[in-house]
Write a protein that holds these residues in place. Sequence first.
Motif, mmCIF file in Angstrom:
data_model
loop_
_atom_site.group_PDB
_atom_site.id
_atom_site.type_symbol
_atom_site.label_atom_id
_atom_site.label_comp_id
_atom_site.label_asym_id
_atom_site.label_seq_id
_atom_site.Cartn_x
_atom_site.Cartn_y
_atom_site.Cartn_z
ATOM 1 N N ARG A 199 0.936 -1.079 0.481
ATOM 2 C CA ARG A 199 0.066 0.174 -0.426
ATOM 3 C C ARG A 199 1.040 1.128 0.184
ATOM 4 N NH1 ARG A 199 -4.940 0.007 3.384
ATOM 5 N NH2 ARG A 199 -6.050 -0.784 2.091
ATOM 6 N N GLY A 200 0.925 2.414 -0.646
ATOM 7 C CA GLY A 200 1.213 3.817 -0.466
ATOM 8 C C GLY A 200 1.542 4.406 -1.551
ATOM 9 N N PHE A 201 2.173 3.223 -2.673
ATOM 10 C CA PHE A 201 3.195 3.406 -3.064
ATOM 11 C C PHE A 201 2.724 3.917 -4.231
ATOM 12 C CE2 PHE A 201 4.830 2.356 -8.290
ATOM 13 C CZ PHE A 201 5.723 2.418 -7.758
ATOM 14 N N LEU A 202 3.833 5.271 -4.903
ATOM 15 C CA LEU A 202 3.268 6.188 -5.948
ATOM 16 C C LEU A 202 3.836 5.927 -6.724
ATOM 17 C CD1 LEU A 202 2.743 9.393 -3.432
ATOM 18 C CD2 LEU A 202 1.288 7.996 -4.442
ATOM 19 N N SER A 203 5.625 5.983 -6.854
ATOM 20 C CA SER A 203 6.374 6.010 -8.324
ATOM 21 C C SER A 203 7.893 5.843 -8.051
ATOM 22 C CB SER A 203 5.939 7.073 -9.208
ATOM 23 O OG SER A 203 7.023 8.462 -8.074
ATOM 24 N N ALA A 204 8.326 5.217 -8.815
ATOM 25 C CA ALA A 204 9.696 4.617 -8.588
ATOM 26 C C ALA A 204 10.257 4.322 -9.968
ATOM 27 C CB ALA A 204 9.682 3.629 -8.171
ATOM 28 N N SER A 205 11.592 4.835 -10.246
ATOM 29 C CA SER A 205 12.470 5.104 -11.422
ATOM 30 C C SER A 205 14.095 4.258 -10.534
ATOM 31 C CB SER A 205 12.496 5.930 -11.886
ATOM 32 O OG SER A 205 13.303 7.035 -11.504
ATOM 33 N N ILE A 206 14.551 3.649 -11.483
ATOM 34 C CA ILE A 206 15.679 2.815 -11.342
ATOM 35 C C ILE A 206 16.778 3.791 -12.633
ATOM 36 C CG2 ILE A 206 17.303 0.599 -11.566
ATOM 37 C CD1 ILE A 206 14.212 -1.052 -10.093
ATOM 38 N N GLN A 207 17.930 4.016 -12.251
ATOM 39 C CA GLN A 207 18.754 4.960 -12.512
ATOM 40 C C GLN A 207 19.804 4.799 -12.671
ATOM 41 O OE1 GLN A 207 18.111 9.170 -11.997
ATOM 42 N NE2 GLN A 207 15.871 8.552 -11.085
ATOM 43 N N ALA A 208 20.965 4.213 -14.306
ATOM 44 C CA ALA A 208 22.417 4.105 -14.035
ATOM 45 C C ALA A 208 23.169 5.028 -14.701
ATOM 46 C CB ALA A 208 21.545 2.557 -14.902
ATOM 47 N N SER A 209 23.907 4.620 -13.638
ATOM 48 C CA SER A 209 25.627 6.121 -14.221
ATOM 49 C C SER A 209 25.982 5.776 -15.992
ATOM 50 C CB SER A 209 26.346 6.103 -13.164
ATOM 51 O OG SER A 209 27.100 5.104 -12.962
ATOM 52 N N ASP A 210 26.563 6.155 -16.489
ATOM 53 C CA ASP A 210 26.222 6.127 -17.418
ATOM 54 C C ASP A 210 28.508 5.298 -17.231
ATOM 55 O OD1 ASP A 210 24.957 7.424 -19.438
ATOM 56 O OD2 ASP A 210 25.749 9.572 -19.222
ATOM 57 N N ASP A 211 28.841 5.761 -16.431
ATOM 58 C CA ASP A 211 30.260 4.944 -16.138
ATOM 59 C C ASP A 211 29.996 3.946 -15.621
ATOM 60 O OD1 ASP A 211 29.536 4.860 -13.469
ATOM 61 O OD2 ASP A 211 31.035 6.668 -13.205
ATOM 62 N N GLY A 212 28.728 2.986 -15.335
ATOM 63 C CA GLY A 212 28.450 1.816 -15.168
ATOM 64 C C GLY A 212 28.785 1.548 -13.337
ATOM 65 N N ARG A 213 28.637 2.046 -12.902
ATOM 66 C CA ARG A 213 29.722 2.050 -11.671
ATOM 67 C C ARG A 213 28.153 2.693 -10.529
ATOM 68 N NH1 ARG A 213 34.464 1.036 -11.296
ATOM 69 N NH2 ARG A 213 35.791 0.915 -13.174
#
Length: 123
Positions: free
Chosen positions: A42-56
Amino acid sequence: MQTSAKNRSFTQLIEFQIEPHQQPALVLALSAQTEHMARHLRGFLSASIQASDDGRRVLNYLQWQTREAGEAAFQAFENGEQDFWQLIRVHQAKSVTFGSFQVLHSLERSHDNALHCSLVGER
């Protein structure tokens, strides 16, 4: 108009530092875990998973309706089928940084290209 702290949305930021070869698998694992939480908690609004360009680095951004919902989600994540600490070990994270934030102001563009501003209140 002031809004009580209990009524503000809540954001969790989790940043993983990893070796570049671990990034795709960590993104996939976090994506599956986040989708599971979104469907079942319950209570979920949004999410994102982001990856850096250098892979680290990988950043997991989760937004919840309340602090309580966010904290409950993290407890579920810790105790899930693949618990959070196991996720860290499997993907050999060098470090993990946690951040929790109350949302006080947000700005977003709607489907009709208008900007919508929301002031949640002052502390």
